[in-house]
Design an enzyme around this catalytic site. Structure first.
Site, PDB file in Angstrom:
ATOM      1  CG  ASN A 172     -23.645  54.783  31.535  1.00  0.00           C
ATOM      2  OD1 ASN A 172     -24.560  54.185  32.100  1.00  0.00           O
ATOM      3  ND2 ASN A 172     -22.439  54.275  31.439  1.00  0.00           N
ATOM      4  CG  ASP A 210     -24.547  51.440  33.037  1.00  0.00           C
ATOM      5  OD1 ASP A 210     -25.137  51.070  32.023  1.00  0.00           O
ATOM      6  OD2 ASP A 210     -23.307  51.452  33.153  1.00  0.00           O
ATOM      7  CG  HIS A 211     -25.676  54.367  37.852  1.00  0.00           C
ATOM      8  ND1 HIS A 211     -25.303  53.258  38.571  1.00  0.00           N
ATOM      9  CD2 HIS A 211     -24.567  54.802  37.213  1.00  0.00           C
ATOM     10  CE1 HIS A 211     -24.002  53.057  38.402  1.00  0.00           C
ATOM     11  NE2 HIS A 211     -23.532  53.977  37.583  1.00  0.00           N
ATOM     12  NE  ARG A 232     -37.942  48.815  47.977  1.00  0.00           N
ATOM     13  CZ  ARG A 232     -38.974  49.550  48.375  1.00  0.00           C
ATOM     14  NH1 ARG A 232     -40.078  49.578  47.670  1.00  0.00           N
ATOM     15  NH2 ARG A 232     -38.887  50.277  49.460  1.00  0.00           N
ATOM     16  CG  HIS A 234     -20.567  48.371  31.938  1.00  0.00           C
ATOM     17  ND1 HIS A 234     -19.636  48.821  32.832  1.00  0.00           N
ATOM     18  CD2 HIS A 234     -20.158  47.130  31.581  1.00  0.00           C
ATOM     19  CE1 HIS A 234     -18.702  47.900  33.008  1.00  0.00           C
ATOM     20  NE2 HIS A 234     -19.007  46.854  32.262  1.00  0.00           N
ATOM     21  NE  ARG A 285     -19.716  45.951  36.990  1.00  0.00           N
ATOM     22  CZ  ARG A 285     -18.586  46.641  37.159  1.00  0.00           C
ATOM     23  NH1 ARG A 285     -18.509  47.907  36.793  1.00  0.00           N
ATOM     24  NH2 ARG A 285     -17.550  46.090  37.714  1.00  0.00           N
ATOM     25  NE  ARG A 307     -21.615  45.681  40.028  1.00  0.00           N
ATOM     26  CZ  ARG A 307     -20.377  46.038  40.409  1.00  0.00           C
ATOM     27  NH1 ARG A 307     -20.088  47.307  40.590  1.00  0.00           N
ATOM     28  NH2 ARG A 307     -19.441  45.144  40.615  1.00  0.00           N
ATOM     29  CG  HIS A 308     -25.547  48.640  36.336  1.00  0.00           C
ATOM     30  ND1 HIS A 308     -25.092  48.222  35.126  1.00  0.00           N
ATOM     31  CD2 HIS A 308     -24.481  49.232  36.955  1.00  0.00           C
ATOM     32  CE1 HIS A 308     -23.825  48.551  34.988  1.00  0.00           C
ATOM     33  NE2 HIS A 308     -23.400  49.156  36.095  1.00  0.00           N
ATOM     34  CD  GLU A 365     -19.403  51.880  29.359  1.00  0.00           C
ATOM     35  OE1 GLU A 365     -19.194  51.315  30.458  1.00  0.00           O
ATOM     36  OE2 GLU A 365     -19.566  53.081  29.252  1.00  0.00           O
ATOM     37  CB  THR A 424     -17.825  52.826  39.259  1.00  0.00           C
ATOM     38  OG1 THR A 424     -17.964  53.263  37.903  1.00  0.00           O
ATOM     39  CG2 THR A 424     -16.748  53.662  39.941  1.00  0.00           C
ATOM     40  CB  THR A 425     -15.242  51.309  34.952  1.00  0.00           C
ATOM     41  OG1 THR A 425     -16.480  50.663  34.657  1.00  0.00           O
ATOM     42  CG2 THR A 425     -14.154  50.714  34.090  1.00  0.00           C
ATOM     43  CD  GLU A 442     -15.730  56.630  27.044  1.00  0.00           C
ATOM     44  OE1 GLU A 442     -16.339  56.105  26.087  1.00  0.00           O
ATOM     45  OE2 GLU A 442     -16.268  56.906  28.127  1.00  0.00           O
ATOM     46  CG  HIS A 448     -15.567  56.948  35.207  1.00  0.00           C
ATOM     47  ND1 HIS A 448     -15.490  57.287  36.525  1.00  0.00           N
ATOM     48  CD2 HIS A 448     -16.064  55.696  35.184  1.00  0.00           C
ATOM     49  CE1 HIS A 448     -15.895  56.273  37.264  1.00  0.00           C
ATOM     50  NE2 HIS A 448     -16.266  55.293  36.470  1.00  0.00           N
ATOM     51  N   GLY A 449     -17.381  60.090  35.656  1.00  0.00           N
ATOM     52  CA  GLY A 449     -17.426  61.031  36.773  1.00  0.00           C
ATOM     53  C   GLY A 449     -17.706  62.468  36.380  1.00  0.00           C
ATOM     54  N   GLY A 488     -23.067  59.487  32.827  1.00  0.00           N
ATOM     55  CA  GLY A 488     -24.192  58.743  33.369  1.00  0.00           C
ATOM     56  C   GLY A 488     -24.553  59.091  34.792  1.00  0.00           C
ATOM     57  CG  HIS A 489     -23.268  58.074  39.440  1.00  0.00           C
ATOM     58  ND1 HIS A 489     -22.959  59.047  40.359  1.00  0.00           N
ATOM     59  CD2 HIS A 489     -23.899  57.098  40.125  1.00  0.00           C
ATOM     60  CE1 HIS A 489     -23.375  58.666  41.549  1.00  0.00           C
ATOM     61  NE2 HIS A 489     -23.950  57.483  41.435  1.00  0.00           N
TER      62      HIS A 489
HETATM   63  N1  PXP Z   1     -17.410  55.834  30.000  1.00  0.00           N
HETATM   64  C1  PXP Z   1     -17.131  54.576  30.398  1.00  0.00           C
HETATM   65  C2  PXP Z   1     -16.232  53.751  29.553  1.00  0.00           C
HETATM   66  C3  PXP Z   1     -17.700  54.039  31.577  1.00  0.00           C
HETATM   67  O1  PXP Z   1     -17.390  52.777  31.973  1.00  0.00           O
HETATM   68  C4  PXP Z   1     -18.623  54.833  32.302  1.00  0.00           C
HETATM   69  C5  PXP Z   1     -19.344  54.273  33.482  1.00  0.00           C
HETATM   70  O2  PXP Z   1     -18.561  53.662  34.352  1.00  0.00           O
HETATM   71  C6  PXP Z   1     -18.871  56.132  31.858  1.00  0.00           C
HETATM   72  C7  PXP Z   1     -18.252  56.608  30.709  1.00  0.00           C
HETATM   73  C8  PXP Z   1     -19.820  57.034  32.578  1.00  0.00           C
HETATM   74  O3  PXP Z   1     -19.345  57.323  33.845  1.00  0.00           O
HETATM   75  P1  PXP Z   1     -20.286  58.060  34.880  1.00  0.00           P
HETATM   76  O4  PXP Z   1     -21.446  57.173  35.119  1.00  0.00           O
HETATM   77  O5  PXP Z   1     -19.410  58.257  36.052  1.00  0.00           O
HETATM   78  O6  PXP Z   1     -20.697  59.369  34.232  1.00  0.00           O
END
Ligand code: PXP
Length: 253
Positions: free
Chosen positions: A11, A13-14, A22, A47, A49, A53-54, A74, A104-105, A155, A198-199, A220-221
């Site tokens: 992912n 996004d970040h 910036r 994602h 959104r 935002r990203h 997403e 976050t989600t 998921e 997630h996480g 991702g994060h």
């Molecule tokens: N899966 C889904 C459905 C998500 O919405 C996200 C990000 O919010 C992730 C996976 C990845 O999560 P993370 O960035 O915490 O790894």
């Protein structure tokens, strides 16, 4: 029987979060996506959104043009997002809950409460050839509802498990992990493909990667954060190693 290759969706996004801090064009999420592919990612997740935002609309357009691995798009279950998905027809769409004020989600989608609307919402996406995934908490009612509305994939939200680990609440963590394991098996028994995310970090990924029914992790994060210290490719390669090791041990067990 454990499928040996567990897919890794990275992912990005970040990368866009840092860029947007910036304005301007740097760092470029598309460059990150290409590097992730080189590092062994099996897919890219982004994602879009509602508040942009990203990831931006232009990022999605760009990703559709440059990726050689599948894009997992997403999105919230809104008409605007549905129209964007139908225009681009990504390989996969993952329907997630979205609230503007959240960082976050934060939880899974309440499929059971919105079954009719969601069944109608995902039908055109499926008809357009997108593989539809629903991001849910590890609860039987949500798994059953996701199955009834015609999703091909669920998921499982691993956030509660990861938070409990990070905060040292180990008996809660183990209970969460048990729920995730049970719901993976249950969803698989219904014919759903099982993903999770997630996480996840190097510490928390192995136990989830070891579930035989899980086919894909979306991360991702943590990886983008870790890239600051070791570079994006080595950060992803290490995650790939953690996943493969957990899978091998599970296969050997
Ligand atoms: N899966 C889904 C459905 C998500 O919405 C996200 C990000 O919010 C992730 C996976 C990845 O999560 P993370 O960035 O915490 O790894």
């Amino acid at each position: 029987m454990t499928e040996p290759h567990l897919r890794l969706g990275v992912n990005i996004d970040h990368v866009a979060t840092v860029r947007n801090a910036r304005g301007g064009a740097y760092p470029d999420p598309l460059r990150a996506a290409r590097l992730a592919e080189e590092a062994g990612a099996d897919g890219i997740t982004a994602h879009l959104r509602e508040d942009r935002r990203h990831i931006s609309d232009a990022d999605i357009e760009g990703l559709m043009g440059v990726l050689s691995v599948p894009l997992n798009f997403e999105m919230a279950a809104t008409e605007e997002m549905q129209a964007i998905a139908l225009r681009h027809r990504p390989h996969a769409v993952c329907i997630v809950p979205e609230r503007r004020e959240e960082r976050t989600t934060e939880g899974g989608l309440e499929v059971a409460r919105e079954e009719n609307r969601l069944a109608h919402f995902i039908a055109p996406l499926r008809e357009a050839g997108c593989r539809v995934s629903i991001f849910i908490a590890a609860e039987p009612a949500q798994v059953e509802a996701a199955n009834r509305i015609g999703a091909q994939v669920i998921e499982l939200h691993t956030g509660a498990y990861c938070d409990a680990h990070a905060e040292g609440r180990f008996s809660e963590r183990d209970a969460e992990l048990g729920r995730l394991r049970e719901m993976s098996a249950f969803a698989h028994s219904l014919g759903l493909e099982v993903h999770a995310g997630h996480g996840l970090t190097y510490e928390t990924t192995g136990p989830v990667a070891a579930f035989p029914e899980v086919r894909e992790l979306n991360i991702g994060h943590f990886l983008i954060g870790e890239a600051i210290f070791r570079g994006l490719k080595p950060a992803i390669e290490e995650m790939r190693r953690v996943m493969d090791e957990a899978r091998l041990q599970e296969g050997a067990a």
